[in-house]
Design an enzyme around this catalytic site. Sequence first.
Site, PDB file in Angstrom:
ATOM      1  N   ASN A 198      25.627  37.329  33.511  1.00  0.00           N
ATOM      2  CA  ASN A 198      26.742  37.154  34.620  1.00  0.00           C
ATOM      3  C   ASN A 198      26.758  35.730  34.666  1.00  0.00           C
ATOM      4  O   ASN A 198      26.044  35.026  35.648  1.00  0.00           O
ATOM      5  CB  ASN A 198      26.064  37.753  35.879  1.00  0.00           C
ATOM      6  CG  ASN A 198      27.356  37.555  36.955  1.00  0.00           C
ATOM      7  OD1 ASN A 198      28.413  36.939  36.736  1.00  0.00           O
ATOM      8  ND2 ASN A 198      26.954  37.824  38.256  1.00  0.00           N
ATOM      9  N   LYS A 211      29.032  33.802  36.492  1.00  0.00           N
ATOM     10  CA  LYS A 211      29.650  33.578  37.466  1.00  0.00           C
ATOM     11  C   LYS A 211      30.596  32.599  37.373  1.00  0.00           C
ATOM     12  O   LYS A 211      31.352  32.438  36.251  1.00  0.00           O
ATOM     13  CB  LYS A 211      28.398  33.190  38.616  1.00  0.00           C
ATOM     14  CG  LYS A 211      27.408  34.344  38.771  1.00  0.00           C
ATOM     15  CD  LYS A 211      26.539  34.112  39.960  1.00  0.00           C
ATOM     16  CE  LYS A 211      25.482  35.115  39.844  1.00  0.00           C
ATOM     17  NZ  LYS A 211      24.543  35.193  41.073  1.00  0.00           N
ATOM     18  N   HIS A 237      29.597  43.460  42.798  1.00  0.00           N
ATOM     19  CA  HIS A 237      28.692  42.404  43.035  1.00  0.00           C
ATOM     20  C   HIS A 237      28.704  42.025  44.461  1.00  0.00           C
ATOM     21  O   HIS A 237      29.646  41.756  45.188  1.00  0.00           O
ATOM     22  CB  HIS A 237      29.112  41.314  41.996  1.00  0.00           C
ATOM     23  CG  HIS A 237      27.725  40.271  41.773  1.00  0.00           C
ATOM     24  ND1 HIS A 237      27.347  39.492  42.866  1.00  0.00           N
ATOM     25  CD2 HIS A 237      26.749  40.208  41.012  1.00  0.00           C
ATOM     26  CE1 HIS A 237      26.370  38.720  42.716  1.00  0.00           C
ATOM     27  NE2 HIS A 237      26.101  39.184  41.599  1.00  0.00           N
ATOM     28  N   GLU A 296      28.400  39.164  45.798  1.00  0.00           N
ATOM     29  CA  GLU A 296      29.073  37.734  45.937  1.00  0.00           C
ATOM     30  C   GLU A 296      30.664  38.355  46.292  1.00  0.00           C
ATOM     31  O   GLU A 296      31.273  37.731  47.169  1.00  0.00           O
ATOM     32  CB  GLU A 296      29.073  36.992  44.890  1.00  0.00           C
ATOM     33  CG  GLU A 296      27.785  36.169  44.815  1.00  0.00           C
ATOM     34  CD  GLU A 296      27.052  35.827  43.531  1.00  0.00           C
ATOM     35  OE1 GLU A 296      27.927  35.776  42.674  1.00  0.00           O
ATOM     36  OE2 GLU A 296      25.893  35.478  43.509  1.00  0.00           O
ATOM     37  N   GLU A 356      20.649  44.855  42.646  1.00  0.00           N
ATOM     38  CA  GLU A 356      20.579  43.536  42.879  1.00  0.00           C
ATOM     39  C   GLU A 356      20.159  43.399  44.379  1.00  0.00           C
ATOM     40  O   GLU A 356      21.168  43.200  45.077  1.00  0.00           O
ATOM     41  CB  GLU A 356      21.714  42.769  42.484  1.00  0.00           C
ATOM     42  CG  GLU A 356      22.057  42.996  40.685  1.00  0.00           C
ATOM     43  CD  GLU A 356      22.920  41.688  40.347  1.00  0.00           C
ATOM     44  OE1 GLU A 356      22.456  41.234  39.436  1.00  0.00           O
ATOM     45  OE2 GLU A 356      23.860  41.382  40.859  1.00  0.00           O
ATOM     46  N   GLY A 380      19.705  34.636  42.890  1.00  0.00           N
ATOM     47  CA  GLY A 380      19.806  33.204  43.003  1.00  0.00           C
ATOM     48  C   GLY A 380      18.701  32.349  43.864  1.00  0.00           C
ATOM     49  O   GLY A 380      19.004  31.085  44.186  1.00  0.00           O
ATOM     50  N   SER A 438      17.122  36.792  40.073  1.00  0.00           N
ATOM     51  CA  SER A 438      16.114  35.854  39.526  1.00  0.00           C
ATOM     52  C   SER A 438      15.236  36.441  38.326  1.00  0.00           C
ATOM     53  O   SER A 438      14.105  36.065  38.219  1.00  0.00           O
ATOM     54  CB  SER A 438      15.192  35.406  40.712  1.00  0.00           C
ATOM     55  OG  SER A 438      16.178  34.778  41.604  1.00  0.00           O
TER      56      SER A 438
HETATM   57  P1  PGA Z   1      20.457  35.389  39.383  1.00  0.00           P
HETATM   58  O1  PGA Z   1      21.879  36.332  39.608  1.00  0.00           O
HETATM   59  O2  PGA Z   1      19.832  35.897  38.173  1.00  0.00           O
HETATM   60  O3  PGA Z   1      20.943  33.868  39.062  1.00  0.00           O
HETATM   61  O4  PGA Z   1      19.594  35.741  40.350  1.00  0.00           O
HETATM   62  C1  PGA Z   1      21.843  37.670  39.322  1.00  0.00           C
HETATM   63  C2  PGA Z   1      23.168  38.134  39.595  1.00  0.00           C
HETATM   64  O5  PGA Z   1      23.914  37.706  40.651  1.00  0.00           O
HETATM   65  O6  PGA Z   1      23.728  38.962  38.875  1.00  0.00           O
END
Ligand code: PGA
Length: 248
Positions: free
Chosen positions: A10, A12, A95, A97, A167, A173, A213
């Site tokens: 992903n 982003k 997601h 976000e 998630e 993150g 992560s």
């Molecule tokens: P990350 O993000 O691996 O940077 O923690 C995962 C995601 O939000 O899909």
Amino acid sequence: MARRRIIAGNWKMNKTPSEAKALCAELKDLVKNDDVDVVYCVPAIDITTVVEAVAGTNVQVGAENFYIEDSGAFTGEISAPMLVDAGVKYVIMGHSERRDIFGENDILINAKVKKAFAAGLKPILCCGESLALRKAGTYKEWIERQITWDLDGVTADQVKELVIAYEPIWAIGTGETATADQAQEVCGFIRELIAKLYDQATAEAVRIQYGGSMNAGNAAELLSKPDIDGGLIGGASLKPDFGKIVNA
Ligand code: PGA
């Protein structure tokens, strides 16, 4: 029945088209693995470039978002038919976000799941709890509610093609990964929930990813768990480390 592993990046809001092209070239040999579905979910503006860059390889392209109408007066949005025409196979929805920053709710996410299937796209449906819910111990109820809403009216045959990404928001993150046991607990719970909402065959077919992560160091342990069929990877998908996760 053995489920095929799916490792999805992903990206982003990262990588301009020229940076995207360079990243595809950098990862090309590192992500080779015919036993795994490898997907790059990329910003809309990078889709054409990435589809071209991965042509003839084992990598498939995903989108990070779309809107539920086919066309019309929806300034700034892109539709499922546009994604399909551009060569996109998967699309992320739900997601955290998009839920938290852009206010997307489960009614819209449910419509997106149905629209994606109708258009011939495979949804990667995300769910996950906040740190407060994790601490309160009510995270399973929360996830049950998200999945139940998001799959309302979705058929068993569709769910067999679905990818669900667990998630935990507190792990995205932050560098803080759920332990493999914590991730397995919830991924196993999601599979039981699918058995309850549908049937055992559907539960055994649906693919469940962990995300938050995940990196080259922790991927193998997470992926060794019986109900973790893959990963949705943010930060580490932008680096050569992604190849190590694909081959973990
Ligand atoms: P990350 O993000 O691996 O940077 O923690 C995962 C995601 O939000 O899909």
